[in-house]
Scaffold this motif. Structure first.
Motif, PDB file in Angstrom:
ATOM      1  N   THR A 230     -44.603 -81.791 -99.322  1.00 49.94           N
ATOM      2  CA  THR A 230     -44.485 -80.890-100.456  1.00 49.94           C
ATOM      3  C   THR A 230     -45.109 -81.528-101.693  1.00 49.94           C
ATOM      4  OG1 THR A 230     -42.343 -81.782-101.078  1.00 49.94           O
ATOM      5  CG2 THR A 230     -42.329 -79.935 -99.551  1.00 49.94           C
ATOM      6  N   GLY A 231     -45.168 -80.774-102.758  1.00 49.86           N
ATOM      7  CA  GLY A 231     -45.731 -81.280-103.999  1.00 49.86           C
ATOM      8  C   GLY A 231     -44.951 -82.441-104.573  1.00 49.86           C
ATOM      9  N   SER A 232     -43.635 -82.430-104.355  1.00 46.92           N
ATOM     10  CA  SER A 232     -42.792 -83.508-104.885  1.00 46.92           C
ATOM     11  C   SER A 232     -42.754 -84.724-103.958  1.00 46.92           C
ATOM     12  CB  SER A 232     -41.371 -82.999-105.118  1.00 46.92           C
ATOM     13  OG  SER A 232     -40.818 -82.544-103.910  1.00 46.92           O
ATOM     14  N   GLY A 233     -43.391 -84.623-102.775  1.00 44.24           N
ATOM     15  CA  GLY A 233     -43.479 -85.770-101.883  1.00 44.24           C
ATOM     16  C   GLY A 233     -42.508 -85.764-100.720  1.00 44.24           C
ATOM     17  N   LYS A 234     -41.710 -84.693-100.587  1.00 39.60           N
ATOM     18  CA  LYS A 234     -40.801 -84.610 -99.442  1.00 39.60           C
ATOM     19  C   LYS A 234     -41.597 -84.209 -98.197  1.00 39.60           C
ATOM     20  CE  LYS A 234     -37.116 -82.730-102.262  1.00 39.60           C
ATOM     21  NZ  LYS A 234     -36.427 -81.452-102.487  1.00 39.60           N
ATOM     22  N   VAL A 235     -41.137 -84.671 -97.033  1.00 43.93           N
ATOM     23  CA  VAL A 235     -41.781 -84.313 -95.775  1.00 43.93           C
ATOM     24  C   VAL A 235     -40.936 -83.238 -95.099  1.00 43.93           C
ATOM     25  CG1 VAL A 235     -42.661 -85.164 -93.581  1.00 43.93           C
ATOM     26  CG2 VAL A 235     -42.659 -86.658 -95.570  1.00 43.93           C
ATOM     27  N   MET A 236     -41.570 -82.112 -94.774  1.00 44.01           N
ATOM     28  CA  MET A 236     -40.871 -80.996 -94.152  1.00 44.01           C
ATOM     29  C   MET A 236     -41.200 -80.947 -92.664  1.00 44.01           C
ATOM     30  SD  MET A 236     -39.359 -79.812 -96.798  1.00 44.01           S
ATOM     31  CE  MET A 236     -38.710 -78.201 -96.391  1.00 44.01           C
ATOM     32  N   ARG A 237     -40.209 -80.511 -91.867  1.00 41.01           N
ATOM     33  CA  ARG A 237     -40.401 -80.372 -90.426  1.00 41.01           C
ATOM     34  C   ARG A 237     -39.795 -79.059 -89.949  1.00 41.01           C
ATOM     35  NH1 ARG A 237     -35.657 -80.700 -87.700  1.00 41.01           N
ATOM     36  NH2 ARG A 237     -33.966 -81.860 -88.672  1.00 41.01           N
ATOM     37  N   ARG A 238     -40.226 -78.634 -88.752  1.00 45.20           N
ATOM     38  CA  ARG A 238     -39.629 -77.457 -88.129  1.00 45.20           C
ATOM     39  C   ARG A 238     -38.366 -77.867 -87.396  1.00 45.20           C
ATOM     40  NH1 ARG A 238     -43.187 -74.752 -83.952  1.00 45.20           N
ATOM     41  NH2 ARG A 238     -43.290 -76.902 -83.256  1.00 45.20           N
ATOM     42  N   ARG A 239     -37.510 -76.899 -87.121  1.00 47.40           N
ATOM     43  CA  ARG A 239     -36.315 -77.171 -86.333  1.00 47.40           C
ATOM     44  C   ARG A 239     -36.628 -76.983 -84.845  1.00 47.40           C
ATOM     45  NH1 ARG A 239     -31.350 -77.301 -88.928  1.00 47.40           N
ATOM     46  NH2 ARG A 239     -31.368 -76.704 -91.106  1.00 47.40           N
ATOM     47  N   ALA A 240     -35.883 -77.694 -84.016  1.00 48.32           N
ATOM     48  CA  ALA A 240     -36.064 -77.587 -82.566  1.00 48.32           C
ATOM     49  C   ALA A 240     -35.437 -76.287 -82.043  1.00 48.32           C
ATOM     50  CB  ALA A 240     -35.423 -78.786 -81.887  1.00 48.32           C
ATOM     51  N   ASN A 241     -35.721 -75.953 -80.797  1.00 44.42           N
ATOM     52  CA  ASN A 241     -35.153 -74.803 -80.062  1.00 44.42           C
ATOM     53  C   ASN A 241     -35.640 -73.446 -80.558  1.00 44.42           C
ATOM     54  OD1 ASN A 241     -33.509 -76.533 -78.453  1.00 44.42           O
ATOM     55  ND2 ASN A 241     -32.095 -76.697 -80.179  1.00 44.42           N
ATOM     56  N   LYS A 242     -36.826 -73.367 -81.155  1.00 43.08           N
ATOM     57  CA  LYS A 242     -37.339 -72.074 -81.616  1.00 43.08           C
ATOM     58  C   LYS A 242     -38.678 -71.755 -80.941  1.00 43.08           C
ATOM     59  CE  LYS A 242     -36.878 -68.451 -84.269  1.00 43.08           C
ATOM     60  NZ  LYS A 242     -37.942 -68.125 -85.161  1.00 43.08           N
ATOM     61  N   ASN A 243     -38.945 -72.363 -79.774  1.00 44.77           N
ATOM     62  CA  ASN A 243     -40.231 -72.146 -79.126  1.00 44.77           C
ATOM     63  C   ASN A 243     -40.199 -71.073 -78.040  1.00 44.77           C
ATOM     64  OD1 ASN A 243     -41.880 -73.950 -80.559  1.00 44.77           O
ATOM     65  ND2 ASN A 243     -41.019 -75.670 -79.444  1.00 44.77           N
ATOM     66  N   HIS A 244     -39.223 -71.123 -77.160  1.00 40.65           N
ATOM     67  CA  HIS A 244     -39.197 -70.163 -76.057  1.00 40.65           C
ATOM     68  C   HIS A 244     -37.745 -69.941 -75.634  1.00 40.65           C
ATOM     69  CE1 HIS A 244     -38.777 -73.261 -72.715  1.00 40.65           C
ATOM     70  NE2 HIS A 244     -38.920 -73.982 -73.792  1.00 40.65           N
ATOM     71  N   LEU A 245     -37.556 -69.006 -74.702  1.00 40.11           N
ATOM     72  CA  LEU A 245     -36.220 -68.610 -74.222  1.00 40.11           C
ATOM     73  C   LEU A 245     -35.337 -68.128 -75.375  1.00 40.11           C
ATOM     74  CD1 LEU A 245     -35.515 -71.596 -71.785  1.00 40.11           C
ATOM     75  CD2 LEU A 245     -36.532 -69.405 -71.212  1.00 40.11           C
ATOM     76  N   LEU A 246     -35.919 -67.337 -76.257  1.00 35.08           N
ATOM     77  CA  LEU A 246     -35.201 -66.885 -77.448  1.00 35.08           C
ATOM     78  C   LEU A 246     -34.346 -65.642 -77.174  1.00 35.08           C
ATOM     79  CD1 LEU A 246     -38.137 -67.262 -79.970  1.00 35.08           C
ATOM     80  CD2 LEU A 246     -36.202 -68.781 -79.737  1.00 35.08           C
ATOM     81  N   GLU A 247     -34.570 -65.010 -76.033  1.00 39.94           N
ATOM     82  CA  GLU A 247     -33.911 -63.736 -75.765  1.00 39.94           C
ATOM     83  C   GLU A 247     -32.395 -63.871 -75.680  1.00 39.94           C
ATOM     84  OE1 GLU A 247     -34.434 -61.235 -71.971  1.00 39.94           O
ATOM     85  OE2 GLU A 247     -36.106 -60.678 -73.272  1.00 39.94           O
TER      86      GLU A 247
END
Length: 63
Positions: free
Chosen positions: A17-34
């Motif tokens: 980010t602009g302030s220098g924080k590192v952002m990441r995605r959360r796990a378990n959002k790729n497949h088998l979402l049904e």
């Protein structure tokens, strides 16, 4: 000296980010979402700040 290359795998997974924080995605959002509750998938869709211990390593990989 030549320029340093950023780690291509890390650049796809993280962003700074602009302030220098590192952002990441959360796990378990790729497949088998049904079968996962909608409440859970909504919660997983938001990005979250990376832990400070890991952020130092990732910043080095990103250059």
């Amino acid at each position: 000296m030549p320029k340093n290359k950023s780690h291509s795998g890390a650049s796809k997974r993280f962003r700074v980010t602009g302030s220098g924080k590192v952002m990441r995605r959360r796990a378990n959002k790729n497949h088998l979402l049904e079968h996962k509750p909608t409440k859970r998938t909504r919660r997983l869709s938001s990005e979250v700040v990376l832990a400070p211990a890991d952020a130092k390593k990732i910043k080095k990989l990103l250059g």
